[in-house]
Design a protein around this motif. Structure first.
Motif, mmCIF file in Angstrom:
data_model
loop_
_atom_site.group_PDB
_atom_site.id
_atom_site.type_symbol
_atom_site.label_atom_id
_atom_site.label_comp_id
_atom_site.label_asym_id
_atom_site.label_seq_id
_atom_site.Cartn_x
_atom_site.Cartn_y
_atom_site.Cartn_z
ATOM 1 N N ARG A 119 0.839 -1.196 0.000
ATOM 2 C CA ARG A 119 0.000 0.000 0.000
ATOM 3 C C ARG A 119 0.868 1.237 0.000
ATOM 4 N NH1 ARG A 119 -2.587 -0.322 6.159
ATOM 5 N NH2 ARG A 119 -0.681 0.283 7.299
ATOM 6 N N GLN A 120 0.299 2.309 -0.489
ATOM 7 C CA GLN A 120 0.998 3.591 -0.478
ATOM 8 C C GLN A 120 0.006 4.694 -0.181
ATOM 9 O OE1 GLN A 120 3.477 4.427 -3.895
ATOM 10 N NE2 GLN A 120 4.709 5.837 -2.676
ATOM 11 N N ALA A 121 0.266 5.395 0.895
ATOM 12 C CA ALA A 121 -0.551 6.539 1.282
ATOM 13 C C ALA A 121 0.067 7.814 0.709
ATOM 14 C CB ALA A 121 -0.625 6.625 2.797
ATOM 15 N N PRO A 122 -0.724 8.845 0.537
ATOM 16 C CA PRO A 122 -0.185 10.100 -0.012
ATOM 17 C C PRO A 122 0.978 10.606 0.825
ATOM 18 C CG PRO A 122 -2.573 10.162 0.034
ATOM 19 C CD PRO A 122 -2.168 8.915 0.760
ATOM 20 N N GLY A 123 2.073 10.905 0.149
ATOM 21 C CA GLY A 123 3.232 11.449 0.830
ATOM 22 C C GLY A 123 4.058 10.453 1.608
ATOM 23 N N LYS A 124 3.696 9.175 1.507
ATOM 24 C CA LYS A 124 4.433 8.151 2.252
ATOM 25 C C LYS A 124 5.044 7.135 1.300
ATOM 26 C CE LYS A 124 1.762 8.419 6.538
ATOM 27 N NZ LYS A 124 1.009 7.642 7.553
ATOM 28 N N GLU A 125 6.025 6.411 1.797
ATOM 29 C CA GLU A 125 6.631 5.359 0.998
ATOM 30 C C GLU A 125 5.712 4.146 0.939
ATOM 31 O OE1 GLU A 125 11.350 6.339 1.859
ATOM 32 O OE2 GLU A 125 10.481 4.433 2.488
ATOM 33 N N ARG A 126 5.942 3.352 -0.086
ATOM 34 C CA ARG A 126 5.188 2.105 -0.208
ATOM 35 C C ARG A 126 5.507 1.190 0.977
ATOM 36 N NH1 ARG A 126 6.926 -1.039 -5.229
ATOM 37 N NH2 ARG A 126 8.592 -1.672 -3.796
ATOM 38 N N GLU A 127 4.505 0.494 1.430
ATOM 39 C CA GLU A 127 4.637 -0.369 2.604
ATOM 40 C C GLU A 127 4.114 -1.759 2.279
ATOM 41 O OE1 GLU A 127 2.043 0.876 5.736
ATOM 42 O OE2 GLU A 127 2.851 -0.525 7.210
ATOM 43 N N GLY A 128 4.829 -2.757 2.705
ATOM 44 C CA GLY A 128 4.378 -4.129 2.539
ATOM 45 C C GLY A 128 3.295 -4.452 3.541
ATOM 46 N N TYR A 150 -2.126 -2.252 -3.609
ATOM 47 C CA TYR A 150 -1.710 -2.936 -4.830
ATOM 48 C C TYR A 150 -1.444 -4.402 -4.530
ATOM 49 C CZ TYR A 150 -0.486 1.854 -6.225
ATOM 50 O OH TYR A 150 -0.500 3.197 -6.510
ATOM 51 N N CYS A 151 -1.691 -5.253 -5.510
ATOM 52 C CA CYS A 151 -1.233 -6.626 -5.388
ATOM 53 C C CYS A 151 -0.117 -6.861 -6.403
ATOM 54 C CB CYS A 151 -2.357 -7.630 -5.566
ATOM 55 S SG CYS A 151 -3.292 -7.538 -7.108
ATOM 56 N N ALA A 152 0.748 -7.771 -6.045
ATOM 57 C CA ALA A 152 1.912 -8.066 -6.873
ATOM 58 C C ALA A 152 2.218 -9.548 -6.776
ATOM 59 C CB ALA A 152 3.111 -7.247 -6.414
ATOM 60 N N SER A 153 2.847 -10.075 -7.807
ATOM 61 C CA SER A 153 3.216 -11.486 -7.814
ATOM 62 C C SER A 153 4.690 -11.639 -8.113
ATOM 63 C CB SER A 153 2.379 -12.253 -8.851
ATOM 64 O OG SER A 153 2.699 -11.817 -10.164
ATOM 65 N N GLY A 154 5.268 -12.694 -7.589
ATOM 66 C CA GLY A 154 6.671 -12.948 -7.841
ATOM 67 C C GLY A 154 7.106 -14.269 -7.263
ATOM 68 N N ARG A 155 8.367 -14.588 -7.498
ATOM 69 C CA ARG A 155 8.976 -15.788 -6.923
ATOM 70 C C ARG A 155 10.256 -15.372 -6.217
ATOM 71 N NH1 ARG A 155 8.451 -19.981 -11.925
ATOM 72 N NH2 ARG A 155 9.275 -18.189 -13.049
ATOM 73 N N PRO A 156 10.113 -14.572 -5.169
ATOM 74 C CA PRO A 156 11.290 -14.039 -4.487
ATOM 75 C C PRO A 156 12.065 -15.116 -3.754
ATOM 76 C CG PRO A 156 9.327 -13.556 -3.223
ATOM 77 C CD PRO A 156 8.860 -14.167 -4.517
ATOM 78 N N LYS A 157 13.358 -14.868 -3.611
ATOM 79 C CA LYS A 157 14.202 -15.823 -2.892
ATOM 80 C C LYS A 157 13.874 -15.803 -1.401
ATOM 81 C CE LYS A 157 18.080 -15.692 -6.144
ATOM 82 N NZ LYS A 157 19.524 -15.409 -6.316
ATOM 83 N N THR A 158 13.621 -14.617 -0.891
ATOM 84 C CA THR A 158 13.327 -14.464 0.529
ATOM 85 C C THR A 158 12.008 -13.724 0.677
ATOM 86 O OG1 THR A 158 15.697 -14.316 0.959
ATOM 87 C CG2 THR A 158 14.218 -13.676 2.745
ATOM 88 N N GLN A 185 9.101 -6.664 2.787
ATOM 89 C CA GLN A 185 9.628 -5.413 3.313
ATOM 90 C C GLN A 185 10.020 -4.424 2.226
ATOM 91 O OE1 GLN A 185 12.814 -7.050 5.658
ATOM 92 N NE2 GLN A 185 11.563 -7.198 7.509
ATOM 93 N N THR A 186 10.454 -4.942 1.072
ATOM 94 C CA THR A 186 11.017 -4.063 0.050
ATOM 95 C C THR A 186 10.296 -4.109 -1.287
ATOM 96 O OG1 THR A 186 12.527 -5.736 -0.799
ATOM 97 C CG2 THR A 186 13.289 -4.443 1.083
ATOM 98 N N GLY A 187 9.542 -5.164 -1.541
ATOM 99 C CA GLY A 187 8.958 -5.354 -2.863
ATOM 100 C C GLY A 187 9.911 -6.000 -3.841
ATOM 101 N N ASN A 188 11.174 -6.174 -3.459
ATOM 102 C CA ASN A 188 12.139 -6.809 -4.342
ATOM 103 C C ASN A 188 11.742 -8.258 -4.599
ATOM 104 O OD1 ASN A 188 13.584 -4.467 -4.367
ATOM 105 N ND2 ASN A 188 15.137 -5.157 -2.927
#
Length: 126
Positions: free
Chosen positions: A38-47, A94-102, A108-111
Motif C-alpha cells: 500500500r501507499q498513502a499520499p506522501g508516504k513510501e510504499r509499505e508491505g 496494490y497486489c503483486a506477484s513474484g517468486r522471491p528468494k526471501t 519489506q522491500t517489494g524486491n
C-alpha cells in the motif's frame, strides 16, 4: 499478458472491515507468491502481506492481527480481509506477484515481485 486486478476498495468508517480481491491471469498462479502493498499520499510504499505458494502468510507490523490474506488457486485470486480499519490504513492498495528468494525481504522491500497491478483505494474516515 500478465494481469493483476485489485478490487474491493472503498470508504469505510474507523473500526470497519473490507475485503480486497486480486484476480490474476497470464501466468501460472500457483507457482507465485502474491503480496499486498500500500501507499498513502506522501508516504513510501509499505508491505502489507504476502502469501507464499504453499500458503504461508507474512504480515507487516502495522497490520498483523487485523489483516488476513488467503489464496484460492482454483480462482487465481488472492484476498485481503481487513478488520479494525483505522485512518492510518487509508492508502492505495496494490497486489503483486513474484517468486522471491526471501519472502520476508520481498514483503519489506517489494524486491522479487515481478508483476504489479493497478491499485484500489481504501479510505478510512468517519
Amino acid at each position: 499478458d500478465v494481469q493483476l486486478q485489485a478490487s474491493g476498495g472503498g470508504l469505510v468508517q474507523p473500526g470497519g472491515s473490507l475485503r480486497l480481491s486480486c484476480a490474476a491471469s497470464g501466468f501460472t498462479f500457483g507457482d507465485y507468491a502474491i503480496g499486498w502493498f500500500r501507499q498513502a499520499p506522501g508516504k513510501e510504499r509499505e508491505g502489507v502481506s504476502l502469501i507464499s505458494r504453499s500458503d504461508f502468510s507474512f504480515y507487516g507490523n502495522s497490520v498483523r492481527g487485523r489483516f488476513t490474506t488467503s489464496r484460492d488457486n482454483a480462482k487465481n485470486t488472492v484476498y485481503l480481509q481487513m478488520n479494525s480499519l483505522q485512518p492510518d490504513d487509508t492508502a492505495v492498495y496494490y497486489c503483486a506477484s513474484g517468486r522471491p528468494k526471501t519472502l520476508i525481504v520481498a514483503l519489506q522491500t517489494g524486491n522479487g515481485m515481478d508483476y504489479w497491478g493497478k491499485g484500489t483505494l481504501v479510505t478510512v474516515s468517519s
